[in-house]
Motif scaffolding. Structure first.
Motif, PDB file in Angstrom:
ATOM      1  N   ARG A   1       0.827  -1.211   0.000  1.00  0.00           N
ATOM      2  CA  ARG A   1       0.000   0.000   0.000  1.00  0.00           C
ATOM      3  C   ARG A   1       0.866   1.268   0.000  1.00  0.00           C
ATOM      4  O   ARG A   1       0.588   2.215  -0.730  1.00  0.00           O
ATOM      5  CB  ARG A   1      -0.922   0.005   1.220  1.00  0.00           C
ATOM      6  N   ARG A   2       1.890   1.265   0.839  1.00  0.00           N
ATOM      7  CA  ARG A   2       2.766   2.448   0.844  1.00  0.00           C
ATOM      8  C   ARG A   2       3.474   2.584  -0.500  1.00  0.00           C
ATOM      9  O   ARG A   2       3.620   3.694  -1.036  1.00  0.00           O
ATOM     10  CB  ARG A   2       3.791   2.354   1.984  1.00  0.00           C
ATOM     11  N   ALA A   3       3.909   1.468  -1.057  1.00  0.00           N
ATOM     12  CA  ALA A   3       4.591   1.519  -2.354  1.00  0.00           C
ATOM     13  C   ALA A   3       3.657   2.035  -3.438  1.00  0.00           C
ATOM     14  O   ALA A   3       4.091   2.735  -4.368  1.00  0.00           O
ATOM     15  CB  ALA A   3       5.122   0.140  -2.717  1.00  0.00           C
ATOM     16  N   ALA A   4       2.362   1.711  -3.331  1.00  0.00           N
ATOM     17  CA  ALA A   4       1.403   2.128  -4.351  1.00  0.00           C
ATOM     18  C   ALA A   4       1.306   3.643  -4.467  1.00  0.00           C
ATOM     19  O   ALA A   4       0.947   4.172  -5.531  1.00  0.00           O
ATOM     20  CB  ALA A   4       0.032   1.532  -4.047  1.00  0.00           C
ATOM     21  N   PHE A   5       1.626   4.361  -3.392  1.00  0.00           N
ATOM     22  CA  PHE A   5       1.607   5.820  -3.451  1.00  0.00           C
ATOM     23  C   PHE A   5       2.693   6.363  -4.387  1.00  0.00           C
ATOM     24  O   PHE A   5       2.652   7.534  -4.763  1.00  0.00           O
ATOM     25  CB  PHE A   5       1.798   6.406  -2.045  1.00  0.00           C
TER      26      PHE A   5
ATOM     27  N   GLY B   1       2.570  -8.140  -4.327  1.00  0.00           N
ATOM     28  CA  GLY B   1       1.415  -7.638  -3.599  1.00  0.00           C
ATOM     29  C   GLY B   1       0.905  -6.327  -4.145  1.00  0.00           C
ATOM     30  O   GLY B   1      -0.265  -5.958  -3.928  1.00  0.00           O
ATOM     31  N   LEU B   2       1.746  -5.603  -4.867  1.00  0.00           N
ATOM     32  CA  LEU B   2       1.339  -4.322  -5.418  1.00  0.00           C
ATOM     33  C   LEU B   2       0.230  -4.484  -6.455  1.00  0.00           C
ATOM     34  O   LEU B   2      -0.650  -3.624  -6.576  1.00  0.00           O
ATOM     35  CB  LEU B   2       2.552  -3.631  -6.056  1.00  0.00           C
ATOM     36  N   ALA B   3       0.254  -5.581  -7.212  1.00  0.00           N
ATOM     37  CA  ALA B   3      -0.800  -5.821  -8.202  1.00  0.00           C
ATOM     38  C   ALA B   3      -2.149  -5.994  -7.520  1.00  0.00           C
ATOM     39  O   ALA B   3      -3.174  -5.497  -7.996  1.00  0.00           O
ATOM     40  CB  ALA B   3      -0.463  -7.058  -9.039  1.00  0.00           C
ATOM     41  N   SER B   4      -2.166  -6.685  -6.387  1.00  0.00           N
ATOM     42  CA  SER B   4      -3.415  -6.871  -5.644  1.00  0.00           C
ATOM     43  C   SER B   4      -3.934  -5.547  -5.117  1.00  0.00           C
ATOM     44  O   SER B   4      -5.133  -5.238  -5.215  1.00  0.00           O
ATOM     45  CB  SER B   4      -3.189  -7.854  -4.486  1.00  0.00           C
TER      46      SER B   4
ATOM     47  N   ASP C   1       9.691   3.630 -16.124  1.00  0.00           N
ATOM     48  CA  ASP C   1       9.537   4.819 -15.298  1.00  0.00           C
ATOM     49  C   ASP C   1       9.778   4.508 -13.833  1.00  0.00           C
ATOM     50  O   ASP C   1      10.364   5.308 -13.100  1.00  0.00           O
ATOM     51  CB  ASP C   1       8.135   5.410 -15.476  1.00  0.00           C
ATOM     52  N   ILE C   2       9.334   3.331 -13.404  1.00  0.00           N
ATOM     53  CA  ILE C   2       9.501   2.959 -11.993  1.00  0.00           C
ATOM     54  C   ILE C   2       9.522   1.439 -11.875  1.00  0.00           C
ATOM     55  O   ILE C   2       8.824   0.740 -12.613  1.00  0.00           O
ATOM     56  CB  ILE C   2       8.372   3.556 -11.122  1.00  0.00           C
ATOM     57  N   ALA C   3      10.357   0.948 -10.974  1.00  0.00           N
ATOM     58  CA  ALA C   3      10.456  -0.492 -10.721  1.00  0.00           C
ATOM     59  C   ALA C   3      10.281  -0.741  -9.233  1.00  0.00           C
ATOM     60  O   ALA C   3      10.786   0.015  -8.402  1.00  0.00           O
ATOM     61  CB  ALA C   3      11.803  -1.030 -11.191  1.00  0.00           C
ATOM     62  N   PHE C   4       9.555  -1.810  -8.905  1.00  0.00           N
ATOM     63  CA  PHE C   4       9.360  -2.234  -7.527  1.00  0.00           C
ATOM     64  C   PHE C   4      10.035  -3.589  -7.365  1.00  0.00           C
ATOM     65  O   PHE C   4       9.644  -4.567  -8.002  1.00  0.00           O
ATOM     66  CB  PHE C   4       7.870  -2.335  -7.203  1.00  0.00           C
ATOM     67  N   LEU C   5      11.060  -3.644  -6.516  1.00  0.00           N
ATOM     68  CA  LEU C   5      11.875  -4.838  -6.364  1.00  0.00           C
ATOM     69  C   LEU C   5      12.014  -5.194  -4.897  1.00  0.00           C
ATOM     70  O   LEU C   5      11.812  -4.365  -4.014  1.00  0.00           O
ATOM     71  CB  LEU C   5      13.257  -4.614  -6.984  1.00  0.00           C
ATOM     72  N   GLY C   6      12.382  -6.445  -4.639  1.00  0.00           N
ATOM     73  CA  GLY C   6      12.490  -6.924  -3.272  1.00  0.00           C
ATOM     74  C   GLY C   6      13.642  -6.316  -2.498  1.00  0.00           C
ATOM     75  O   GLY C   6      14.664  -5.912  -3.070  1.00  0.00           O
TER      76      GLY C   6
END
Length: 669
Positions: free
Chosen positions: A303-307, A324-327, A382-387
């Motif tokens: 949720r925080r990452a989604a911002f 989890g970001l997709a959910s 533009d943006i990547a979300f990684l572990g």
């Protein structure tokens, strides 16, 4: 490989039978001692399981006579296994493999063990680099030139991708082009390519209509063909000669030597699913197919990452925590605002997780993996979300090696180094962490036993110094706080409501982070089990900013352009805002409403219409509303007409205003 920079590529292909359709056993008999074997696959997608089983069996049947495949060099880009016994785990036999050059090791514990124990020569190179290296081998280029890997463990100054002391040959060297530091990844001949498709004809032409990905199969086949090697293709069915649509042929028959028809149990679409028509893009699925996750630390982080999402952006989601970001994006109805991608070649759609990772539903396109990494390496993300597995004071990150555990980098280095903005997501600590979110605050019940923010990472998969030199925007998001990368190192910039900085954060780190000024609180909506209203946030306007009262002219302006009403909470929020603005007025006002690009979900249409009637009766003397959407004019107009409200919605703000309507004659918010 003899260690020299240049090398000859054979020009004469091996002799094979003219009949290309053979058994798996007959195909693997063509593999000779000391061969370099390249395999295609991503987790279980596109992996030739039947051929791997046959190769393992042939090794065991011939090892006493020493007359079979032995001392192979194995080359692969994406991780190919189930973390247990499938995929490349079949080849984790002492004597069968001498050297492994892999992009990801986490799904092949057998090969991991052999690498850690020094039984084989072992390299970990970036997944994207290996996929592109196959094209360079096909073109007989002496090396692959790239900036990918600078400052990481792949850099020769930090190990050159070698994983144990037995591994001595340098496959990576440092060079420069002008003033730009680059890495040279040495090419080498491929003796055997093992690929997979759906259908083959008698000439060996291969289509992939049921495959979830196309991967680097074509590049590997070309590399082997132009190295004088052989290409073995696994398929599930055979078609008549010249019966395949040439535009669907992904691997031309001129490249293919052997075609093996697999048993169905060894040709699953993924290692988790025999076949999904959605993964093959036969049809589209509803967003409800994405499961919601409970409000735990994983969801808090997502949720925080989604911002950090941005409308109209191109996004990469890594495996694990980033999934989890997709959910969350689905719950918040924002999936349509950006384009999600994954490194094996997915453009758009809904990415799958677990052993289905790499597959996706509702995609816009599936491209070959090497081209996806071309796009990534060139700054297309533009943006990547990684572990986030382990970080240090300089902002370096380790996701690749922890003591005896060898995960490998996969596409992490390419993605993290090239995205315009990178967001690392993971729990603050590991092993026994227990947190509870309620009433907009975070309660840390029990900290994890393993610290993840350490003085110096064990293996450098991401270089903080290299990122700051390039001006990259980098965040590190956990369930309790957020760090940002600065030239001086990690800075603590946000904390969760209810968290104590010293007791809950600094006391559980091996270093003190930078802190400048007052810390910002993470949005309290993250810690409530209700929708966050993310769509309005991403579209750049708070709900309160959409309303404006001109008291002198007695006009109430409402700007709903780009606004989305998706839930009962959204309807309630609008009602509250209007009541707050107009509740104290002595007289009614005329409303002017912009409905351009307004989105009203079917499930709340009736509730929204009922609210409109109530507010109109209480607050409005008349209304002018407009939208360029004929569909919205029809949908909302019909709903209002059903409530005995006149359904007037103009096409533009330039349309002459109608006479003011009373609430009884029909107005609309």
């Amino acid at each position: 490989m003899d260690g020299s920079f240049y090398h000859p590529f054979p020009t004469v292909t091996r002799s094979v039978e003219r009949d290309k359709i053979v058994t798996a056993r007959e195909a693997v008999r063509l593999i000779r001692r000391g061969d370099t074997v390249a395999t295609s696959g991503f987790v279980g997608i596109g992996f030739a399981e039947e051929i791997a089983i046959a190769l393992e069996e042939l090794f065991f049947d011939t090892r006493e006579s020493d007359d079979g495949p032995r001392d192979l060099t194995l080359v692969y880009a994406g991780g190919q296994g189930d973390g247990n016994s499938k995929g490349l785990n079949h080849l984790a036999q002492e004597g069968l493999v001498r050297r492994v050059i892999g992009g990801h090791w986490g799904l092949v514990p057998g090969l991991q063990r052999m690498a850690i124990q020094g039984q084989i020569e072992a390299y970990n190179l970036p997944q994207g680099v290996i996929s592109q290296l196959f094209r360079d081998i096909a073109a007989h280029r002496p090396a692959h030139l790239s900036t990918i890997g600078i400052g990481t463990f792949v850099d020769p100054r930090h190990g050159g991708g070698k994983l144990n002391s037995r591994t001595t040959e340098d496959l990576v060297s440092l060079t420069s082009v002008g003033e730009i530091e680059c890495l040279l990844y040495k090419t080498f001949p491929i003796d055997v390519a093992i690929v997979r498709g759906t259908t083959a004809d008698a000439s060996g032409n291969i289509t992939m209509e049921k495959e979830a990905l196309t991967l680097e199969a074509l590049s590997i086949a070309m590399a082997a063909r132009n190295s004088g090697g052989i290409v073995i293709a696994q398929v599930e069915r055979i078609a008549d000669a010249n019966s395949l649509n040439p535009r669907q042929v992904k691997i031309p028959g001129i490249l293919v030597d052997c075609v093996v028809v697999a048993n169905p149990e060894n040709h699953w679409q993924t290692f988790a699913q025999p076949y999904s028509a959605a993964f093959a893009s036969e049809f589209r699925v509803g967003a409800s197919s994405i499961k919601a996750i409970e409000l735990n630390e994983r969801k808090i982080i997502a949720r925080r990452a989604a911002f950090e999402l941005m409308a109209n952006s191109v996004v990469n989601l890594g495996i694990g925590m980033p999934e989890g970001l997709a959910s969350v994006a689905n719950e918040e109805h924002v999936l349509d605002l950006f384009t999600m991608t994954t490194e094996p070649g997915v453009i758009g759609g809904i990415p799958a997780g677990g052993l289905n990772f790499g597959a996706a539903s509702n995609t816009q396109a599936i491209i070959d993996q090497p081209y996806q990494f071309d796009f990534y390496d060139g700054g297309g993300l533009d943006i990547a979300f990684l572990g986030l597995a382990q970080a240090d004071r300089e902002g370096n990150l380790n996701v690749s090696k922890f003591g005896p555990k060898l995960a490998g980098a996969g596409g992490f280095i390419n993605i993290s180094q090239s995205a315009k903005k990178v967001v690392f997501v993971g729990t603050f600590s590991a092993g026994g962490l227990h947190v509870v979110a309620a009433d907009g605050q975070l309660n840390i019940v029990h900290n994890g036993n393993c610290q993840k923010f350490v003085d110096a990472v064990e293996h450098r998969t991401f270089s903080g110094k290299h990122a700051t030199e390039r001006g990259q925007h980098v965040l590190y998001i956990t369930e309790r706080c957020v760090f940002a990368l600065r030239p001086q190192g990690l800075e603590l910039v946000e904390i969760a409501p209810g968290v104590d900085v010293q007791k809950d954060i600094i006391a559980h780190m091996q270093f003190a982070p930078l802190i400048s000024g007052k810390l910002k609180l993470m949005d309290e909506r993250i810690f409530r089990d209700t929708p966050m209203g993310l769509r309005s946030i991403l579209l750049g306007m708070r709900l309160a900013d959409r309303f404006s009262l001109d008291a002198e002219k007695n006009l109430f302006f409402i700007n709903f352009e780009g606004h989305d009403v998706a839930t009962s909470e959204d309807v309630h929020a609008i009602r509250e805002e209007v009541e707050r603005r107009l509740g104290s007025l002595a007289t009614k006002t005329h409303a002017v409403v912009n409905y351009d690009n307004f989105s009203l979900r079917p499930e709340v249409l009736d509730e929204y219409s009922a609210m409109v009637v109530t507010l109109a009766d209480r607050f409005y003397s008349g209304v002018t509303r407009y939208t360029t959407s004929g569909f919205l004019r029809m949908k909302l107009g019909d709903a209002l007409k059903g409530r005995q409200v006149a359904p007037y919605i103009y096409e533009s703000s330039e349309t002459p205003k109608e006479p003011a309507h009373s609430a009884a004659s029909g107005v609309v918010l």
